[in-house]
Design an enzyme around this catalytic site. Structure first.
Site, PDB file in Angstrom:
ATOM      1  N   CYS A  96     -13.065  53.530  14.606  1.00 37.64           N
ATOM      2  CA  CYS A  96     -13.368  52.100  14.428  1.00 37.64           C
ATOM      3  C   CYS A  96     -14.122  51.817  13.126  1.00 37.64           C
ATOM      4  O   CYS A  96     -14.207  50.670  12.698  1.00 37.64           O
ATOM      5  CB  CYS A  96     -14.150  51.574  15.626  1.00 37.64           C
ATOM      6  SG  CYS A  96     -13.292  51.854  17.181  1.00 37.64           S
ATOM      7  N   ASN A 138     -10.941  45.126  21.262  1.00 33.54           N
ATOM      8  CA  ASN A 138     -11.349  46.096  20.244  1.00 33.54           C
ATOM      9  C   ASN A 138     -10.101  46.622  19.524  1.00 33.54           C
ATOM     10  O   ASN A 138      -9.258  47.265  20.136  1.00 33.54           O
ATOM     11  CB  ASN A 138     -12.097  47.240  20.947  1.00 33.54           C
ATOM     12  CG  ASN A 138     -12.600  48.305  19.980  1.00 33.54           C
ATOM     13  OD1 ASN A 138     -12.156  48.385  18.836  1.00 33.54           O
ATOM     14  ND2 ASN A 138     -13.517  49.122  20.450  1.00 33.54           N
ATOM     15  N   HIS A 154     -17.875  45.229  13.631  1.00 37.10           N
ATOM     16  CA  HIS A 154     -16.798  45.763  14.467  1.00 37.10           C
ATOM     17  C   HIS A 154     -16.868  45.098  15.840  1.00 37.10           C
ATOM     18  O   HIS A 154     -17.926  45.018  16.463  1.00 37.10           O
ATOM     19  CB  HIS A 154     -16.957  47.275  14.584  1.00 37.10           C
ATOM     20  CG  HIS A 154     -16.078  47.882  15.625  1.00 37.10           C
ATOM     21  ND1 HIS A 154     -14.740  47.579  15.716  1.00 37.10           N
ATOM     22  CD2 HIS A 154     -16.345  48.754  16.635  1.00 37.10           C
ATOM     23  CE1 HIS A 154     -14.220  48.255  16.736  1.00 37.10           C
ATOM     24  NE2 HIS A 154     -15.168  48.962  17.311  1.00 37.10           N
TER      25      HIS A 154
HETATM   26  N1  COA Z   1     -13.389  46.311  36.119  1.00 37.18           N
HETATM   27  C1  COA Z   1     -14.203  46.382  37.186  1.00 37.18           C
HETATM   28  N2  COA Z   1     -15.114  47.360  37.336  1.00 37.18           N
HETATM   29  C2  COA Z   1     -15.172  48.297  36.370  1.00 37.18           C
HETATM   30  C3  COA Z   1     -14.359  48.291  35.242  1.00 37.18           C
HETATM   31  C4  COA Z   1     -13.429  47.240  35.132  1.00 37.18           C
HETATM   32  N3  COA Z   1     -12.589  47.118  34.094  1.00 37.18           N
HETATM   33  N4  COA Z   1     -14.667  49.341  34.456  1.00 37.18           N
HETATM   34  C5  COA Z   1     -15.654  50.002  35.068  1.00 37.18           C
HETATM   35  N5  COA Z   1     -15.966  49.379  36.228  1.00 37.18           N
HETATM   36  C6  COA Z   1     -16.971  49.745  37.218  1.00 37.18           C
HETATM   37  C7  COA Z   1     -17.355  51.201  37.170  1.00 37.18           C
HETATM   38  O1  COA Z   1     -16.454  51.975  37.910  1.00 37.18           O
HETATM   39  C8  COA Z   1     -18.730  51.163  37.774  1.00 37.18           C
HETATM   40  O2  COA Z   1     -18.592  51.096  39.174  1.00 37.18           O
HETATM   41  P1  COA Z   1     -19.621  51.895  40.140  1.00 37.18           P
HETATM   42  O3  COA Z   1     -20.955  51.304  39.824  1.00 37.18           O
HETATM   43  O4  COA Z   1     -19.102  51.569  41.491  1.00 37.18           O
HETATM   44  O5  COA Z   1     -19.485  53.323  39.742  1.00 37.18           O
HETATM   45  C9  COA Z   1     -19.306  49.833  37.314  1.00 37.18           C
HETATM   46  O6  COA Z   1     -18.165  49.025  36.928  1.00 37.18           O
HETATM   47  C10 COA Z   1     -20.267  49.943  36.159  1.00 37.18           C
HETATM   48  O7  COA Z   1     -19.664  50.761  35.182  1.00 37.18           O
HETATM   49  P2  COA Z   1     -20.409  51.081  33.829  1.00 37.18           P
HETATM   50  O8  COA Z   1     -19.563  52.012  33.027  1.00 37.18           O
HETATM   51  O9  COA Z   1     -21.825  51.462  34.127  1.00 37.18           O
HETATM   52  O10 COA Z   1     -20.418  49.633  33.170  1.00 37.18           O
HETATM   53  P3  COA Z   1     -21.180  49.164  31.879  1.00 37.18           P
HETATM   54  O11 COA Z   1     -22.088  48.063  32.213  1.00 37.18           O
HETATM   55  O12 COA Z   1     -21.730  50.306  31.085  1.00 37.18           O
HETATM   56  O13 COA Z   1     -19.989  48.529  31.016  1.00 37.18           O
HETATM   57  C11 COA Z   1     -18.585  49.071  29.154  1.00 37.18           C
HETATM   58  C12 COA Z   1     -18.934  49.359  30.608  1.00 37.18           C
HETATM   59  C13 COA Z   1     -17.465  50.000  28.724  1.00 37.18           C
HETATM   60  C14 COA Z   1     -18.153  47.634  29.023  1.00 37.18           C
HETATM   61  C15 COA Z   1     -19.864  49.303  28.276  1.00 37.18           C
HETATM   62  O14 COA Z   1     -20.455  50.540  28.605  1.00 37.18           O
HETATM   63  C16 COA Z   1     -19.540  49.292  26.824  1.00 37.18           C
HETATM   64  O15 COA Z   1     -19.130  48.299  26.279  1.00 37.18           O
HETATM   65  N6  COA Z   1     -19.765  50.406  26.109  1.00 37.18           N
HETATM   66  C17 COA Z   1     -19.428  50.520  24.720  1.00 37.18           C
HETATM   67  C18 COA Z   1     -17.983  50.800  24.607  1.00 37.18           C
HETATM   68  C19 COA Z   1     -17.462  50.634  23.220  1.00 37.18           C
HETATM   69  O16 COA Z   1     -17.963  49.855  22.463  1.00 37.18           O
HETATM   70  N7  COA Z   1     -16.448  51.401  22.900  1.00 37.18           N
HETATM   71  C20 COA Z   1     -15.763  51.343  21.678  1.00 37.18           C
HETATM   72  C21 COA Z   1     -16.528  52.005  20.613  1.00 37.18           C
HETATM   73  S1  COA Z   1     -15.747  51.797  19.088  1.00 37.18           S
END
Ligand code: COA
Length: 334
Positions: free
Chosen positions: A121, A291, A261
């Site tokens: 990215c 993204n 980004h």
């Molecule tokens: N829909 C519904 N539930 C979802 C889901 C979706 N699309 N994706 C994950 N979940 C669930 C998980 O299974 C988890 O359930 P559990 O508590 O029963 O285990 C719960 O939601 C929380 O998951 P978690 O991973 O802790 O969520 P989060 O608040 O960290 O959000 C992201 C997840 C990916 C949105 C966040 O971590 C993020 O944006 N990270 C950065 C990613 C990024 O920028 N990547 C690109 C880099 S270039």
């Protein structure tokens, strides 16, 4: 063949034009909710994303070519004038030939040297910085930088934690070395990498087909420790921005727009807060595109220009972070 001479150090590297392209097919959060166990409410509240464009007829190459042609048109530059093409992608349509050569052939940039970089990215900014250094340190005058992705082919459409985040698209910019009295163009460039954190965001390659090796096929889809990446981004992005502004001799208050980004609106809000800058200075297009990895920053740049928010003299910070881990930033005066 291009011969690079080292005499251009005093040149300003200015941005001349931008272009972008996204696939026709728009996929909403509701539609994804019918494919995996997710909802518009979850995706929008955790990321800010509402839709993404997914390549059906388009390819990484066709999107890259469309964005490149628009950027040349916008810059009023002919393909033969281009000395260098750098394309950034993690999703080329094939290993060989590289994407930059594909773009070169399609647009007829017969005088260009063309190669790809992969910094995920952060890729567009790594490509931009590399091109700027080429132009500074050589007789080359004009470069075309492309960031293009079809991430839809490397995400696991059964994994709700990743498939909702990404989209497909391409962005391009034309830059040129010019002797100017005014302080204009790319004023500072910052970039870095931390390979020890690479496990946080990965995608394996093709399965091996080597009769001399017995080995498990690599994970062929994107996998991510979302919280680890989130913490990394919130820590790193404000640092990159401060460093780029310091290097350019500007205060953050002097910056008109911060083009970050587009991974997650919460990361952008956290950066704005840490930098004590209003969210109005941080344009977002991820509600519509998700993204776009290496295409993210150039698509945003083109998007904001089309909104008329960038004029001659506008002071911009461009900043990205991504797999590797990698990060990069630049201060650009338009
Ligand atoms: N829909 C519904 N539930 C979802 C889901 C979706 N699309 N994706 C994950 N979940 C669930 C998980 O299974 C988890 O359930 P559990 O508590 O029963 O285990 C719960 O939601 C929380 O998951 P978690 O991973 O802790 O969520 P989060 O608040 O960290 O959000 C992201 C997840 C990916 C949105 C966040 O971590 C993020 O944006 N990270 C950065 C990613 C990024 O920028 N990547 C690109 C880099 S270039």
């Amino acid at each position: 063949m291009r011969v690079f001479d080292l005499f251009n150090i005093s040149m300003n590297i200015v941005m001349k034009g931008t272009g972008s392209a996204v696939p026709k097919r728009r996929v909403t959060n509701e539609e994804l909710g019918r494919m995996v166990d997710t909802s518009d409410e979850w995706i929008a509240s955790r990321t800010g994303i509402r839709a993404r464009h997914i390549a059906v007829e388009e390819t990484t190459t066709s999107l890259a070519v469309e964005a490149a042609e628009k950027a040349l048109d916008d810059a009023d530059v002919k393909a033969e004038e281009i000395d260098l093409i750098i394309a950034s992608t993690v999703t080329p349509d094939q290993f060989l030939p590289n994407l930059a050569c594909e773009v070169q052939a399609a647009i007829g940039a017969k005088n260009a040297a063309a190669f790809d970089v992969n910094a995920a990215c952060s890729g567009f900014l790594f490509a931009l910085n590399t091109a700027a250094m080429y132009l500074k340190g050589s007789g080359a005058k004009t470069a075309l930088i492309v960031g293009a992705e079809t991430l839809s082919k490397i995400v696991d459409w059964k994994d709700r934690s990743t498939c909702v985040l990404f989209g497909d698209g391409a962005g391009a910019a034309v830059i040129r070395a010019e002797e100017l009295d005014v302080c204009s163009g790319i004023l500072s460039m910052v970039q870095g990498s931390d390979g020890t954190r690479g496990g946080a965001l990965k995608c394996g390659g093709r399965p091996l087909n080597n009769p001399f090796v017995t080995q498990q096929a690599a994970q062929a889809y994107v996998s991510m420790d979302g919280q680890e990446v989130y913490r990394f981004a919130v820590r790193t992005v404000p640092k990159v921005i401060r460093q780029a502004a310091d290097e350019a001799g500007m205060s953050l208050d002097e910056i008109d727009l911060f083009l970050l980004h587009q991974a997650n609106v919460r990361i952008i809000e956290a950066a704005a807060k840490q930098l004590s800058q209003p969210m109005e200075k941080f344009p977002v297009n991820l509600p519509e595109y998700g993204n776009l990895s290496a295409a993210s920053v150039p698509v945003l740049l083109d998007y904001v220009r089309k909104q008329g928010r960038i004029q001659s003299g506008s002071r911009l910070v461009l900043a990205g972070f991504g797999a590797g881990m990698t990060w990069s930033g630049a201060v650009v005066v338009w």
